[in-house]
Design a protein around this motif. Structure first.
Motif, PDB file in Angstrom:
ATOM      1  N   LEU B 143       0.229  -1.431  -0.301  1.00  0.00           N
ATOM      2  CA  LEU B 143      -0.495  -0.241  -0.356  1.00  0.00           C
ATOM      3  C   LEU B 143       1.529   1.410   0.006  1.00  0.00           C
ATOM      4  N   GLY B 144       1.682   0.666   0.464  1.00  0.00           N
ATOM      5  CA  GLY B 144       3.313   2.322   0.999  1.00  0.00           C
ATOM      6  C   GLY B 144       3.420   3.017  -0.427  1.00  0.00           C
ATOM      7  N   CYS B 145       3.834   1.425  -1.330  1.00  0.00           N
ATOM      8  CA  CYS B 145       3.904   1.600  -2.134  1.00  0.00           C
ATOM      9  C   CYS B 145       2.964   2.583  -3.846  1.00  0.00           C
ATOM     10  N   TRP B 146       2.172   2.166  -3.402  1.00  0.00           N
ATOM     11  CA  TRP B 146       1.225   2.383  -4.403  1.00  0.00           C
ATOM     12  C   TRP B 146       0.610   3.862  -4.399  1.00  0.00           C
ATOM     13  N   LEU B 147       0.753   4.046  -3.020  1.00  0.00           N
ATOM     14  CA  LEU B 147       0.189   5.221  -2.957  1.00  0.00           C
ATOM     15  C   LEU B 147       1.614   6.076  -3.241  1.00  0.00           C
ATOM     16  N   VAL B 148       2.462   5.797  -2.645  1.00  0.00           N
ATOM     17  CA  VAL B 148       4.138   6.653  -2.765  1.00  0.00           C
ATOM     18  C   VAL B 148       3.891   6.870  -4.638  1.00  0.00           C
ATOM     19  N   PHE B 149       4.396   5.507  -5.312  1.00  0.00           N
ATOM     20  CA  PHE B 149       4.633   6.068  -6.495  1.00  0.00           C
ATOM     21  C   PHE B 149       2.969   6.128  -7.502  1.00  0.00           C
ATOM     22  N   GLU B 150       2.946   5.158  -7.325  1.00  0.00           N
ATOM     23  CA  GLU B 150       0.823   5.388  -8.079  1.00  0.00           C
ATOM     24  C   GLU B 150       0.530   6.596  -8.154  1.00  0.00           C
ATOM     25  N   LYS B 151       0.178   6.724  -6.770  1.00  0.00           N
ATOM     26  CA  LYS B 151      -0.754   7.979  -6.303  1.00  0.00           C
ATOM     27  C   LYS B 151      -0.146   9.782  -6.567  1.00  0.00           C
ATOM     28  N   LEU B 152       1.227   9.367  -6.138  1.00  0.00           N
ATOM     29  CA  LEU B 152       1.923  10.153  -5.554  1.00  0.00           C
ATOM     30  C   LEU B 152       2.333  11.249  -6.430  1.00  0.00           C
ATOM     31  N   LEU B 153       3.300  10.320  -7.604  1.00  0.00           N
ATOM     32  CA  LEU B 153       4.623  10.634  -8.059  1.00  0.00           C
ATOM     33  C   LEU B 153       4.193  10.409  -9.580  1.00  0.00           C
ATOM     34  N   GLY B 154       3.256   9.889  -9.761  1.00  0.00           N
ATOM     35  CA  GLY B 154       2.209   9.297 -11.009  1.00  0.00           C
ATOM     36  C   GLY B 154       2.732   8.213 -11.918  1.00  0.00           C
ATOM     37  N   ILE B 155       3.739   7.114 -11.249  1.00  0.00           N
ATOM     38  CA  ILE B 155       4.578   6.094 -12.201  1.00  0.00           C
ATOM     39  C   ILE B 155       3.530   5.210 -11.996  1.00  0.00           C
ATOM     40  N   TYR B 156       3.024   4.891 -13.475  1.00  0.00           N
ATOM     41  CA  TYR B 156       2.922   3.166 -13.569  1.00  0.00           C
ATOM     42  C   TYR B 156       2.931   2.566 -12.800  1.00  0.00           C
ATOM     43  N   LEU B 157       2.572   1.419 -12.174  1.00  0.00           N
ATOM     44  CA  LEU B 157       2.023   0.834 -11.304  1.00  0.00           C
ATOM     45  C   LEU B 157       1.043  -0.547 -12.288  1.00  0.00           C
ATOM     46  N   ALA B 158       2.299  -1.624 -12.570  1.00  0.00           N
ATOM     47  CA  ALA B 158       0.946  -2.376 -13.386  1.00  0.00           C
ATOM     48  C   ALA B 158      -0.560  -3.496 -12.824  1.00  0.00           C
ATOM     49  N   SER B 159      -1.215  -2.949 -13.660  1.00  0.00           N
ATOM     50  CA  SER B 159      -2.655  -3.486 -13.392  1.00  0.00           C
ATOM     51  C   SER B 159      -2.527  -4.949 -14.321  1.00  0.00           C
ATOM     52  N   GLY B 160      -3.414  -5.708 -13.955  1.00  0.00           N
ATOM     53  CA  GLY B 160      -3.431  -7.058 -14.635  1.00  0.00           C
ATOM     54  C   GLY B 160      -4.184  -7.358 -16.171  1.00  0.00           C
ATOM     55  N   THR B 161      -3.740  -8.301 -16.107  1.00  0.00           N
ATOM     56  CA  THR B 161      -5.120  -8.604 -17.709  1.00  0.00           C
ATOM     57  C   THR B 161      -6.372  -9.440 -16.983  1.00  0.00           C
ATOM     58  N   TRP B 162      -5.800 -10.503 -16.172  1.00  0.00           N
ATOM     59  CA  TRP B 162      -6.939 -11.264 -15.436  1.00  0.00           C
ATOM     60  C   TRP B 162      -7.428 -10.132 -14.738  1.00  0.00           C
ATOM     61  N   ILE B 163      -7.424  -9.950 -13.750  1.00  0.00           N
ATOM     62  CA  ILE B 163      -7.841  -9.296 -12.692  1.00  0.00           C
ATOM     63  C   ILE B 163      -7.261  -7.254 -12.464  1.00  0.00           C
ATOM     64  N   ASP B 164      -7.731  -6.476 -12.278  1.00  0.00           N
ATOM     65  CA  ASP B 164      -7.739  -5.198 -12.663  1.00  0.00           C
ATOM     66  C   ASP B 164      -8.520  -4.188 -11.744  1.00  0.00           C
ATOM     67  N   LEU B 165      -7.846  -4.463  -9.855  1.00  0.00           N
ATOM     68  CA  LEU B 165      -7.643  -3.874  -9.029  1.00  0.00           C
ATOM     69  C   LEU B 165      -7.468  -1.698  -9.700  1.00  0.00           C
TER      70      LEU B 165
END
Lengths: 499, 166
Positions: B143-165
């Protein structure tokens, strides 16, 4: 003078100072996380500048660039994983210093010498922008090839116990960088029809693998076999003025080297830092302690890679030639704000140029403040249990490797290269020459081939240039000295083993 | 295994690698096109040949493998070899987990793949058994990495092809 005061009045506006500070902070964060380079940070910061005043906007970009360059040393020193390629040489002595409990001294020294190198190169840039740019632009493919070959000759100094093993390691690095689409003819090489391999092995991915994965395996094996090694007591103090004063001449030499290398397009911080490291080791009175935590091994690369920042601005401002991808984004930022670099720059945009000079100084003040305040927090990373740190490093490195090209292939490549690096370390094969081979390999090949094409296939092009001849001679001298030292060792091996 | 024997094995592996590389270069990469173009083959070929020569040289210098080793003398007079034991199992395990992570990232996305792999690494490699640490680290770090990288810094972190959260 009037123009300078006008520029100062703009550069010292709170919004401009804040923009530079924000840039430095972004650069520091990206620079200190392996895989997230300041080039990525610059690309992300560029849109933020669209609505800003030109001086504040360029200040933010320059702050990001400078912050990123200094930030690479934090993870290099604390974890032994360079945040950026230009911090790879800092690992060699920075991490051993951490193991000895001297992390804060290493970090403090790195910050102070970074600021020294950066300000030194700025002064050189201001004084000699015209002269240096004319000299640098006279470097054609033959001269750059000779310079890079000279850089390769420093592999001998990074070989540790065995020159042959070090050379094998260096050649493996060179080989890795030939994988992928050939830059000149567009021919796929050693790709085995894999689309992923067409892009080649990414330098950053390889670097993360080489330094991070052995650390994680080491932690895992220590938990399985023996009691974990304890890091020496963490002390939070800075280098003394006396120590820095004693090394000032080394700092000046490395600053000159970094500024000169930076002024040559297509080179960059990694080459400068390795050359500076080798220079410091070669002329040090305590040569044998290099690689074991010698402070000069931190001072030299950190001074040189930050001196590159001023150097790269010389051809950028005077000729509009970016030296590396990061300065290419700075160039884009300049042009977005209507500032076109080139010979007419100083006539048309003198205020903005002076403003940039002041912004660089402000950026280094921010670096000094943020990093020196941050050291007392950074060193606490070492208090985290090593097994938890290893997990965090693994996730951060995987994110870094993935985000470079949004490809899971890079995570696989990181893993394979990392396990190989672990085996190499266990076999006493030095891994730093692999990095040097990877950093210098593409330039070495491209410049050689371009020179040969320009001369119509006549190798004489390398022997007619005095600059190229000078670098060839220096390379031969360095190799010769190293071979003599190796022969001496073979006659009396115990001397070196004890050392 | 002595250090010299390890060097002998290493030199043989490098020799084989260099031989395979050189053969592959010669059979798949075209030579130069004339007019000064030395071609895309020249450098990979040269590197392969240099590696062949260096591997042969290392083999010669490490021979015979049972010759006396270079050692350091630890306090107490005990001789310690300079090379270290290679732990193949933890290395292979970590490599397998990274391959699994790459696969899961593309199929299930960052938010599912990351805690799964963190749990595996902590349990299998690091032998951590504390449930608090296991779940705290896996969920907290993700969660920490997701918040910092994806939400704060806008770096794309993978979203799945089977399940996409997301």
């Amino acid at each position: 003078m009037e123009l300078f005061l006008q520029a100062a009045s703009v550069a010292f506006l709170p919004s401009a100072i804040g923009a530079v500070g924000l840039g430095v902070l972004i650069g520091l964060i990206f620079g200190s996380i392996p895989g997230l380079t300041f080039t990525v940070a610059l690309a992300l910061a560029l849109p933020i500048t669209f609505s800003m005043e030109p001086v504040a906007a360029i200040g933010l970009l320059l702050g990001t660039y400078i912050g990123g360059m200094t930030g690479g040393s934090v993870s290099a020193i604390l974890l032994g994983i360079p945040g950026t390629p230009s911090a790879a040489a800092t690992v060699l002595d920075g991490y051993p210093m951490t193991k000895k409990g001297e992390a804060s001294i290493a970090l403090g020294t790195a910050v102070i010498v970074s600021v020294f190198g950066g300000i030194f190169s700025l002064i050189v840039m201001i004084v000699s922008v015209d002269l240096v740019s004319r000299l640098a632009i006279s470097f054609g493919p033959a001269e750059i090839f000779a310079l890079v070959l000279f850089g390769m000759s420093t592999i001998c100094g990074l070989c540790g116990g065995s020159i042959i093993k070090g050379l094998i390691s260096g050649v493996l690095g060179l080989m890795m960088m030939t994988i992928g689409l050939d830059e000149i003819d567009g021919v796929p090489r050693m790709t085995f029809d894999s689309v992923n391999l067409l892009q080649g092995v990414n330098l950053l991915v390889a670097m993360i693998g080489l330094f991070a994965i052995p650390f994680i395996i080491e932690v895992a094996t220590q938990r399985m076999d023996v009691a974990p090694t304890r890091v020496a007591k963490i002390r939070a103090h800075l280098p003394s003025l006396n120590l820095l004063w004693r090394k000032v001449w080394l700092m000046v030499r490395c600053s000159v080297l970094g500024t000169g290398i930076g002024a040559i397009p297509g080179t960059g911080g990694a080459i400068a830092s390795f050359l500076a490291y080798d220079h410091a080791r070669r002329f040090s009175k305590e040569r044998d302690s290099f690689g074991k935590g010698n402070i000069e091994g931190v001072i030299a690369p950190e001074t040189a890679n930050n001196a590159v920042t001023g150097g790269t601005l010389i051809p950028l401002l005077s000729l509009g030639i970016p030296g590396d991808p990061a300065t290419a984004i700075v160039l884009a930022g300049l042009m977005i704000h209507g500032i076109t670099p080139g010979p007419a720059l100083f006539m048309q945009h003198a205020t903005e140029v002076y403003g940039m000079y002041i912004a660089v100084v402000i950026a280094y003040v921010w670096v000094l403040a943020l990093q020196l305040v941050g050291i007392r927090f950074f060193v606490h990373v070492l208090k985290i249990p090593r097994e938890l740190l290893a997990v965090a490093v693994l996730v951060l490195c995987a994110i870094g490797a993935y985000s470079i090209r949004n490809s899971a292939f890079d995570i696989y490549a990181m893993g394979v290269i990392g396990v190989l690096a672990y085996v190499f370390v266990a076999l006493r094969v030095p891994i730093t020459p692999i990095i040097l081979g990877m950093v210098l390999g593409p330039t070495l090949e491209n410049e050689f081939r371009t020179a040969m094409m320009l001369s119509g296939g006549k190798a004489g092009i390398f022997l007619t240039s005095p600059i190229a001849l000078l670098f060839f001679t220096l390379a031969l001298l360095v190799i010769g000295l190293q071979v003599v030292s190796e022969l001496k060792f073979r006659r009396n091996p115990q001397e070196k083993v004890k050392a | 295994m002595t250090d010299r024997r390890k060097d002998t094995v290493f030199s043989c592996v490098m020799f084989l690698l260099a031989g395979a590389w050189t053969w592959q270069v010669l059979s798949t990469i075209p030579p130069g096109y004339g007019d000064g173009d030395i071609g895309p083959r020249a450098f990979p070929l040269a590197f392969g040949l240099i590696l062949l020569a260096l591997a042969a040289l290392l083999f010669v210098t490490s021979w015979p493998p049972d010759r006396e080793d270079l050692c350091v003398v630890a306090p107490g007079g005990k001789e310690v070899q300079l090379s270290q034991k290679i732990h193949w199992l933890p290395s292979a395990l970590l490599l397998g987990e990274l391959v699994l992570y790459g696969f899961l990232l593309e199929k299930l996305g960052f938010l599912i793949a990351t805690p799964v792999v963190i749990l595996l690494v902590m349990m299998l490699n690091l032998r951590i058994r504390s449930l608090r640490r296991l779940f705290g680290m896996s969920l907290g770090l993700t969660l920490g990495c997701w918040l910092v990288f994806e939400k704060l810094l806008g770096i794309y972190l993978a979203s799945g092809t089977w399940i996409d959260l997301g």
